[in-house]
Design a protein around this motif. Structure first.
Motif, short mmCIF file in Angstrom:
data_model
loop_
_atom_site.label_atom_id
_atom_site.label_comp_id
_atom_site.label_asym_id
_atom_site.label_seq_id
_atom_site.Cartn_x
_atom_site.Cartn_y
_atom_site.Cartn_z
N ARG A 192 -6.81 10.16 5.94
CA ARG A 192 -7.56 9.32 5.01
C ARG A 192 -7.65 9.89 3.58
O ARG A 192 -8.15 9.22 2.69
CB ARG A 192 -8.98 9.08 5.57
N TRP B 29 -10.34 7.70 -2.24
CA TRP B 29 -9.59 8.71 -2.98
C TRP B 29 -9.14 8.23 -4.35
O TRP B 29 -8.61 9.01 -5.13
CB TRP B 29 -8.40 9.25 -2.18
N MET C 88 -4.83 -4.18 -1.43
CA MET C 88 -5.07 -3.17 -0.39
C MET C 88 -5.77 -1.96 -1.00
O MET C 88 -6.48 -1.24 -0.34
CB MET C 88 -3.76 -2.73 0.26
N CYS D 80 0.85 -1.19 0.00
CA CYS D 80 0.00 0.00 0.00
C CYS D 80 0.89 1.24 0.00
O CYS D 80 1.87 1.29 0.73
CB CYS D 80 -0.91 0.00 1.23
N SER E 129 -0.33 4.22 0.75
CA SER E 129 -0.95 5.24 1.59
C SER E 129 -0.42 5.12 3.01
O SER E 129 0.26 4.14 3.34
CB SER E 129 -2.47 5.06 1.57
N TYR E 130 -0.74 6.10 3.81
CA TYR E 130 -0.29 6.10 5.21
C TYR E 130 -1.41 6.48 6.16
O TYR E 130 -1.35 7.51 6.81
CB TYR E 130 0.90 7.05 5.39
N CYS E 131 -2.45 5.68 6.21
CA CYS E 131 -3.49 5.92 7.21
C CYS E 131 -2.79 5.75 8.56
O CYS E 131 -2.07 4.77 8.76
CB CYS E 131 -4.63 4.92 7.05
N VAL F 196 -0.17 -1.81 7.75
CA VAL F 196 0.07 -2.45 6.44
C VAL F 196 1.23 -1.83 5.65
O VAL F 196 2.05 -2.55 5.08
CB VAL F 196 -1.23 -2.47 5.61
N PRO F 197 1.34 -0.49 5.58
CA PRO F 197 2.45 0.07 4.77
C PRO F 197 3.82 -0.42 5.25
O PRO F 197 4.76 -0.48 4.48
CB PRO F 197 2.32 1.58 4.98
N TYR G 130 -3.50 4.85 11.51
CA TYR G 130 -3.75 3.74 12.42
C TYR G 130 -3.28 2.40 11.87
O TYR G 130 -3.41 1.37 12.52
CB TYR G 130 -5.27 3.63 12.71
N CYS G 131 -2.73 2.40 10.65
CA CYS G 131 -2.56 1.13 9.93
C CYS G 131 -1.11 0.68 9.86
O CYS G 131 -0.20 1.47 9.61
CB CYS G 131 -3.13 1.29 8.53
N ASN H 61 -10.28 2.31 -2.07
CA ASN H 61 -10.03 3.56 -1.35
C ASN H 61 -10.84 4.68 -1.98
O ASN H 61 -10.77 4.89 -3.19
CB ASN H 61 -8.54 3.93 -1.42
S1 SF4 Z 1 -5.99 1.40 5.79
FE1 SF4 Z 1 -5.78 0.60 3.72
S2 SF4 Z 1 -5.23 2.41 2.49
FE2 SF4 Z 1 -4.83 2.96 4.60
S3 SF4 Z 1 -2.67 2.46 4.91
FE3 SF4 Z 1 -3.87 0.67 5.58
S4 SF4 Z 1 -3.93 -0.65 3.78
FE4 SF4 Z 1 -3.30 1.38 3.07
#
Ligand code: SF4
Length: 388
Positions: free
Chosen positions: A284, A247, A178, A134, A136-138, A143-144, A140-141, A245
Motif C-alpha cells: 500500500r 501516498w 483511481m 492506475c 500502483s500495484y496493490c 485495476v492495474p 489484491y487489486c 491514495n
Molecule cells: S487499490 Fe487503487 S491504488 Fe491500489 S492498485 Fe487498485 S486502483 Fe490502484
C-alpha cells in the motif's frame, strides 16, 4: 419512408468509474441517433459494462449473458447485438470469447473517450473523469491490469466540460479517477503484468513498492490547481473527488481542503489495514503512522472535516494481532464511515499469486467483518459484508 429508430441498452456492473463510462457510452449512441430502450429485452444493441474486482463479479456477467441468451431462445424476437466492455476486457480476447462465445463485439474500456458527451440522469450533480488507469500495484487489486497505466485527462477538456455543465444548471461535481491526487503529473510507470504472470519465482520483493507519482518537485500540485480553477465557477457550490491514495495526499491538498469550503467536508481515505505488516503485503505504499499524519493535519485545519475509509479484513496471513491493530486504529481514528470488505482471492492479482497458502477461513473473515463493521458503522449503515 423513415426506418424505426435503433435502440441501445447498457447494463452496468461495479464502481462509479464504470457508471461514469456508461454515461459516455450512452452519449456515443445518442450522437449516432440511437435512443435508450426501457429494458434489455427490447433493444437492438446491448452493452454489458463489466466489473472484474473479484471472481464473483465476473460470474454475475456470465449469469446475465446466460439469461439473455435463454430469453431470446424462447422469444420470437431477434437477439440484440451483444457488446462487452469494462474491466473484464483485461482478459485476452481469445479468453473472453472462450468464456462468452456469444458476445458479438468487445469494446476495450480505454476506447471510451474522455470527451464523449455523457448522458446524465442526475440534473444537478455530475461525475467528471479526470484520469484513467492506475500506476500502483496493490497486491489484491485487478485495476492495474484491467484499466492499464494511469493517464490524466487534459485540463482544457475538463474545464470545458465543467463550463458545459454549469451552462446546463449543474452545481455539484465529483472528480473521478483511481488516484485523483496525482492528476496532471508526469507519472512513474512500471510495466508489471508480464513479469508477475510469467515468472514462477515471483515474490513480494519483486513487486515495485507503490510510491508517490510526484516524479518532479512542483510548486503547487496540479490537482490542487485544478480544484482552484473549478472553484472559480460561481455556480459550482460543491466539489468532491475520489479516489485518493494516502501516498499522494500532498500537504498543499490538505491546506486546500482546509481553506476551500466548496470542497466537500467528507474526505474518503482508504486505509485497508491498521497493521503495517499487512500494508506491506498489500503493497500500500504507506504506514499507519503516515496515514495518521494526513488525518491529523486535515482535522487540525478544519474540525468539520470527516474521514471515511475502506478496509479489507481477512487478507492472507492476517493474524489476530494484526486484525486487532486495525480494530484499535478504528477506535482511535473514529472514521465516519468504513466500507469493510472481506478478502477473497482474485485470479490475476499479485496476492492470489503470492499468498495462495495463507488463506484465512471464511468463518474467521466473517467474524472479523462483523466486529469491525460494528465499531465503525455504529448505526449499521451496511447490513451485509462486501467481498473484495
Ligand atoms: S487499490 Fe487503487 S491504488 Fe491500489 S492498485 Fe487498485 S486502483 Fe490502484
Amino acid at each position: 419512408m423513415s426506418s424505426k429508430q435503433k435502440t441501445y441498452y447498457i447494463h452496468t456492473f461495479g464502481c462509479q468509474s464504470n457508471k461514469s463510462d456508461s454515461e459516455r457510452i450512452a452519449g456515443d449512441y445518442e450522437a449516432r441517433g440511437y435512443s435508450e430502450a426501457k429494458a434489455w429485452q427490447d433493444c437492438d444493441e446491448l452493452v454489458i459494462n463489466t466489473c472484474a474486482i473479484r471472481k464473483r463479479a465476473e460470474d454475475k456477467v456470465l449469469g446475465l449473458v446466460q439469461n439473455i441468451l435463454k430469453h431470446f431462445r424462447e422469444s420470437d424476437k431477434p437477439r440484440p447485438k451483444l457488446i462487452l466492455t469494462g474491466c473484464m476486457t483485461h482478459h485476452a480476447n481469445e479468453r473472453l470469447y472462450e468464456l462468452l462465445p456469444d458476445i458479438d463485439e468487445i469494446l476495450p474500456i480505454n476506447e471510451v473517450g474522455f470527451n464523449q458527451a455523457a448522458v446524465r440522469k442526475d440534473k444537478k450533480h455530475a461525475w467528471i473523469p479526470i484520469s484513467v488507469g492506475c500506476n500502483s500495484y496493490c497486491t489484491y487489486c485487478i485495476v492495474p491490469y484491467s484499466r492499464g497505466r494511469e493517464k490524466s485527462r487534459d485540463e482544457a477538456d475538463i474545464m470545458n466540460e465543467v463550463q458545459r455543465l454549469v451552462d446546463q444548471g449543474y452545481n455539484e461535481i465529483t472528480l473521478l479517477g483511481m488516484n485523483v491526487n496525482s492528476w496532471g503529473l508526469e507519472k512513474v510507470g512500471v510495466p508489471m503484468r508480464k513479469m508477475m504472470m510469467e515468472d514462477d519465482n515471483f515474490t513480494r520483493e519483486d513487486l515495485p513498492d507503490n510510491q508517490t507519482q510526484y516524479l518532479t518537485s512542483t510548486d503547487t500540485p496540479p490537482f490542487v490547481r485544478l480544484l482552484q480553477n473549478i472553484t472559480k465557477f460561481d455556480q459550482i457550490i460543491k466539489i468532491r473527488f475520489m479516489s485518493s491514495n494516502p501516498w499522494d495526499f500532498h500537504d498543499e491538498l490538505i491546506e486546500e481542503i482546509g481553506n476551500n469550503k466548496k470542497i466537500d467536508r467528507y474526505v474518503h481515505l482508504p486505509i485497508q489495514s491498521g497493521s503495517n505488516d499487512v500494508l506491506y503485503r498489500m503493497n500500500r505504499g504507506y504506514t499507519v503512522e503516515k496515514y495518521l499524519a494526513v488525518v491529523n493535519k486535515l482535522r487540525a485545519l478544519d474540525s468539520d472535516v470527516v474521514i471515511g475509509t475502506d478496509i479489507i479484513v481477512g487478507f492472507p496471513g492476517e493474524t489476530n494481532e494484526e486484525f486487532n491493530e486495525t480494530v484499535e486504529l478504528a477506535k482511535k481514528i473514529d472514521w465516519k464511515v468504513g466500507f469493510v470488505a472481506i478478502y477473497s482471492p482474485r485470479p490475476g492479482t499479485a496476492s492470489w499469486r503470492l499468498y495462495k497458502e495463507d488463506e484465512i477461513p471464511h468463518k474467521i473473515k466473517k467474524k472479523r467483518w462483523e466486529i469491525l463493521d460494528k465499531i465503525i458503522n455504529k448505526d449499521n449503515m451496511s447490513d451485509r459484508p462486501k467481498v473484495i
